[in-house]
Scaffold this active site. Structure first.
Site, short mmCIF file in Angstrom:
data_model
loop_
_atom_site.label_atom_id
_atom_site.label_comp_id
_atom_site.label_asym_id
_atom_site.label_seq_id
_atom_site.Cartn_x
_atom_site.Cartn_y
_atom_site.Cartn_z
CG ASP A 84 43.76 43.07 38.34
OD1 ASP A 84 42.63 42.97 37.68
OD2 ASP A 84 44.48 41.96 38.22
CE LYS A 112 41.83 42.27 35.13
NZ LYS A 112 41.46 41.18 36.00
CD GLU A 181 42.10 34.25 33.74
OE1 GLU A 181 43.13 33.57 34.20
OE2 GLU A 181 41.79 35.35 34.46
#
Length: 255
Positions: A84, A112, A181
Site C-alpha cells: 500500500d 496499491k 471494499e
C-alpha cells in the site's frame, strides 16, 4: 517471475479461478501464507491498526510501509507482493511515482493506492514506468476521518455510476486488478462483469468479485478487540495464545 510477469498472470485470471488474497506484515507470516498457496500478499496499511495499535490507517507512514514491505519481501514468495501507498504519499503524480519506486526498492512487486478518477493520472505515472498498480475503490480507509466513518458504497444509482466511472479510469490508466471494499454486492457483481481486470472484494459479498482479500488477523482470530462484521475467522489464535502463555506462566511460577 518478475513483478510485471506476476501482475500479468493475475490479470489473466479474470473469469478464471478466484484469487485468494491475504495481508501480511512480517517474514514468517508471508512464508506460511505463500506455502499455503495464496495468490496475492498485500502489505496493507491496515498494519496501522492490527500491528501498530493506531485507531485507523491515517497514522501510517512511508517508513512504516517500507519496514514491513522489506520484511515480507525477504520471504521471496511465489505470490505477488503488493504494498500500500500510505496516506499523503501520492498527493501528486511525481510523489506517487517516487514513493512507488521506494516500495519497489524495498522489495514490493506492485503497489496499491485508494481512489478512482482523481488517482488515474497518478496510476498512469507509475504504470508508465513499469511498476504494476492495483486499484482500490468503494470504501476508502484513508478517508475515514473526512467521511466520518466506514460506510457501504454503491447504495444509490449515482454512487454505482461513479464507482464504475472511477474503475474504468483506473483500468485505462493501467491497473492489473481493483479492490472493491464495502461495495454492496449487486453493484460489486455489476462492476466485476463490466471490468476487464479482476476485482478483489472485501466486505462486498462472498461471491461478487473475481477474488477476495482478508486481513490475516481477522482470518486467524488473533486480533479479538475488533472483528469486522464481514470477517470469517478460520481459527481462534487469540485464545490459543492466552492458553499457551497461561500454561507457561504456571509452569514457571509453580510452587
Amino acid at each position: 517471475m518478475t513483478g510485471l510477469e506476476k501482475a500479468q498472470a493475475i490479470l489473466q485470471r479474470k473469469n478464471g479461478k478466484r484469487l485468494a488474497t491475504l495481508t501480511a506484515y512480517d517474514y514468517p507470516t508471508a512464508r506460511l501464507l505463500d506455502e499455503a498457496g495464496v495468490d496475492l500478499l498485500l502489505v496493507g496499511d491496515s498494519l496501522g491498526m492490527v500491528v501498530l495499535g493506531f485507531p485507523d490507517t491515517t497514522h501510517v507512514t512511508m517508513e512504516d510501509m517500507l519496514h514491513h514491505t522489506a520484511a515480507v519481501a525477504r520471504a521471496k514468495t511465489k505470490a505477488i507482493v503488493v504494498a500500500d501507498l500510505p496516506i499523503n504519499s501520492y498527493d501528486t503524480p511525481a510523489m506517487a511515482l517516487d514513493n512507488a519506486r521506494r516500495l519497489i526498492d524495498a522489495g514490493a512487486e506492485a503497489v496499491k493506492l485508494e481512489g478512482g478518477i482523481r488517482q488515474a493520472e497518478k496510476v498512469h505515472a507509475i504504470t508508465t514506468m513499469g511498476i504494476p498498480v492495483c486499484g482500490h475503490i468503494g470504501m476508502l480507509p484513508q478517508r475515514v476521518l473526512e467521511e466520518g466513518g466506514y460506510r457501504k458504497k454503491g447504495k444509490t444509482p449515482e454512487q454505482a455510476s461513479a464507482l464504475l466511472e472511477g474503475a474504468n479510469a483506473l483500468v485505462e490508466a493501467g491497473v492489473f486488478a481493483i479492490v472493491l471494499e464495502s461495495v454492496i454486492p449487486e453493484v460489486a457483481r455489476h462492476l466485476t462483469a463490466e471490468l476487464s481486470v479482476p476485482t478483489i472484494g472485501i466486505g462486498s459479498g462472498g461471491e461478487s468479485c473475481d477474488g477476495e482479500v482478508a486481513v490475516i488477523t481477522d482470518l486467524l482470530g488473533s486480533y479479538p478487540w475488533f472483528v469486522p462484521p464481514f470477517a470469517q475467522p478460520e481459527a481462534d489464535l487469540s485464545s490459543s495464545i492466552t492458553q499457551a502463555v497461561t500454561a507457561y506462566r504456571n509452569r514457571i511460577q509453580k510452587p
